[in-house]
Write a protein that holds these residues in place. Structure first.
Motif, PDB file in Angstrom:
ATOM      1  N   ALA A 129      47.846  57.595 -29.922  1.00  0.00           N
ATOM      2  CA  ALA A 129      47.621  57.918 -31.340  1.00  0.00           C
ATOM      3  C   ALA A 129      46.459  57.097 -31.895  1.00  0.00           C
ATOM      4  CB  ALA A 129      48.896  57.684 -32.145  1.00  0.00           C
ATOM      5  N   ALA A 130      46.387  55.815 -31.530  1.00  0.00           N
ATOM      6  CA  ALA A 130      45.298  54.954 -32.008  1.00  0.00           C
ATOM      7  C   ALA A 130      43.955  55.407 -31.424  1.00  0.00           C
ATOM      8  CB  ALA A 130      45.581  53.501 -31.647  1.00  0.00           C
ATOM      9  N   LEU A 131      43.934  55.753 -30.137  1.00  0.00           N
ATOM     10  CA  LEU A 131      42.701  56.226 -29.504  1.00  0.00           C
ATOM     11  C   LEU A 131      42.214  57.513 -30.161  1.00  0.00           C
ATOM     12  CD1 LEU A 131      43.558  55.717 -25.716  1.00  0.00           C
ATOM     13  CD2 LEU A 131      42.031  54.304 -27.101  1.00  0.00           C
ATOM     14  N   GLU A 132      43.122  58.443 -30.400  1.00  0.00           N
ATOM     15  CA  GLU A 132      42.755  59.732 -30.992  1.00  0.00           C
ATOM     16  C   GLU A 132      42.303  59.580 -32.437  1.00  0.00           C
ATOM     17  OE1 GLU A 132      46.014  62.421 -30.203  1.00  0.00           O
ATOM     18  OE2 GLU A 132      45.696  62.272 -28.026  1.00  0.00           O
ATOM     19  N   ALA A 133      42.869  58.622 -33.164  1.00  0.00           N
ATOM     20  CA  ALA A 133      42.476  58.388 -34.557  1.00  0.00           C
ATOM     21  C   ALA A 133      41.038  57.890 -34.651  1.00  0.00           C
ATOM     22  CB  ALA A 133      43.432  57.393 -35.207  1.00  0.00           C
ATOM     23  N   ASP A 134      40.533  57.295 -33.559  1.00  0.00           N
ATOM     24  CA  ASP A 134      39.184  56.739 -33.539  1.00  0.00           C
ATOM     25  C   ASP A 134      38.113  57.775 -33.182  1.00  0.00           C
ATOM     26  OD1 ASP A 134      37.378  54.480 -33.690  1.00  0.00           O
ATOM     27  OD2 ASP A 134      37.301  54.515 -31.498  1.00  0.00           O
ATOM     28  N   LEU A 135      38.513  58.994 -32.862  1.00  0.00           N
ATOM     29  CA  LEU A 135      37.565  60.026 -32.449  1.00  0.00           C
ATOM     30  C   LEU A 135      37.011  60.809 -33.644  1.00  0.00           C
ATOM     31  CD1 LEU A 135      39.563  61.542 -29.436  1.00  0.00           C
ATOM     32  CD2 LEU A 135      37.699  59.865 -29.324  1.00  0.00           C
ATOM     33  N   SER A 136      35.750  61.207 -33.528  1.00  0.00           N
ATOM     34  CA  SER A 136      35.140  62.086 -34.534  1.00  0.00           C
ATOM     35  C   SER A 136      35.704  63.494 -34.355  1.00  0.00           C
ATOM     36  CB  SER A 136      33.625  62.117 -34.348  1.00  0.00           C
ATOM     37  OG  SER A 136      33.289  62.852 -33.177  1.00  0.00           O
ATOM     38  N   PRO A 137      35.505  64.380 -35.339  1.00  0.00           N
ATOM     39  CA  PRO A 137      35.973  65.760 -35.171  1.00  0.00           C
ATOM     40  C   PRO A 137      35.398  66.440 -33.921  1.00  0.00           C
ATOM     41  CG  PRO A 137      35.496  65.359 -37.471  1.00  0.00           C
ATOM     42  CD  PRO A 137      35.009  64.143 -36.708  1.00  0.00           C
ATOM     43  N   GLU A 138      34.118  66.227 -33.618  1.00  0.00           N
ATOM     44  CA  GLU A 138      33.510  66.835 -32.426  1.00  0.00           C
ATOM     45  C   GLU A 138      34.106  66.247 -31.152  1.00  0.00           C
ATOM     46  OE1 GLU A 138      30.640  69.138 -30.057  1.00  0.00           O
ATOM     47  OE2 GLU A 138      31.910  69.418 -31.791  1.00  0.00           O
ATOM     48  N   GLU A 139      34.328  64.939 -31.136  1.00  0.00           N
ATOM     49  CA  GLU A 139      34.952  64.313 -29.968  1.00  0.00           C
ATOM     50  C   GLU A 139      36.364  64.852 -29.761  1.00  0.00           C
ATOM     51  OE1 GLU A 139      32.583  60.033 -30.127  1.00  0.00           O
ATOM     52  OE2 GLU A 139      34.450  60.295 -31.246  1.00  0.00           O
TER      53      GLU A 139
END
Length: 155
Positions: free
Chosen positions: A19-29
């Motif tokens: 969840a923490a890793l995914e929260a750090d991603l941009s919309p394109e990522e």
């Protein structure tokens, strides 16, 4: 703990870490890494990257490809002949878009990276066609990204 032959921890992230890793991603990522999308050709920031170093998974930081295996494929995406370690990249049959391809995913976090094709140069004859947005480049001698706090080393 599962360790690759090259010494990297391949244990998948916990639900909280994911969840923490995914929260750090941009919309394109998120679109590419999580929803198995593809960035437009010839637009990725790593397409022209030529410095010595290593290309790591944007989501979890696992080293996936060394700069010395990168080549100009003319396809519009960064292309590599082989991964840092065969156990770092997982191959999955992809039957989307009316064809059969081999999707490549990060072996630790299962994020979509791109596809591998049997039309690459020697010595492997493979072309790992990878989305720039799915990678982070680390210049040789610099510390690798460590979003999971595993202390895996330097490029």
């Amino acid at each position: 703990m599962t360790t690759s032959p090259s010494g990297y921890d391949l244990t998948p992230p916990t639900d909280g870490q994911r969840a923490a890793l995914e929260a750090d991603l941009s919309p394109e990522e998120k679109r590419v890494l999580l929803a198995h999308g593809t960035e437009a050709p010839f637009c990725g920031v790593l397409l022209g990257e030529k410095r010595p170093g290593v290309f790591c998974c944007r989501q979890c930081g696992l080293p996936l490809f060394r700069a010395g295996t990168k080549f100009e494929s003319g396809t519009g995406w960064p292309s590599f002949t082989e991964p840092v370690d065969d156990t770092h990249v997982r191959a999955v049959e992809d039957r989307s878009h009316g064809m059969v391809r081999v999707e490549t995913r990060c072996a630790r976090c299962d994020s979509h990276q791109g596809h591998v094709f049997p039309d690459g140069p020697p010595p492997t004859g493979l072309r790992y066609c990878i989305n720039s947005v799915a990678l982070t480049f680390v210049e040789e001698g610099r510390p690798l990204p460590d979003p999971l706090g595993r202390g895996d080393g330097t490029a």
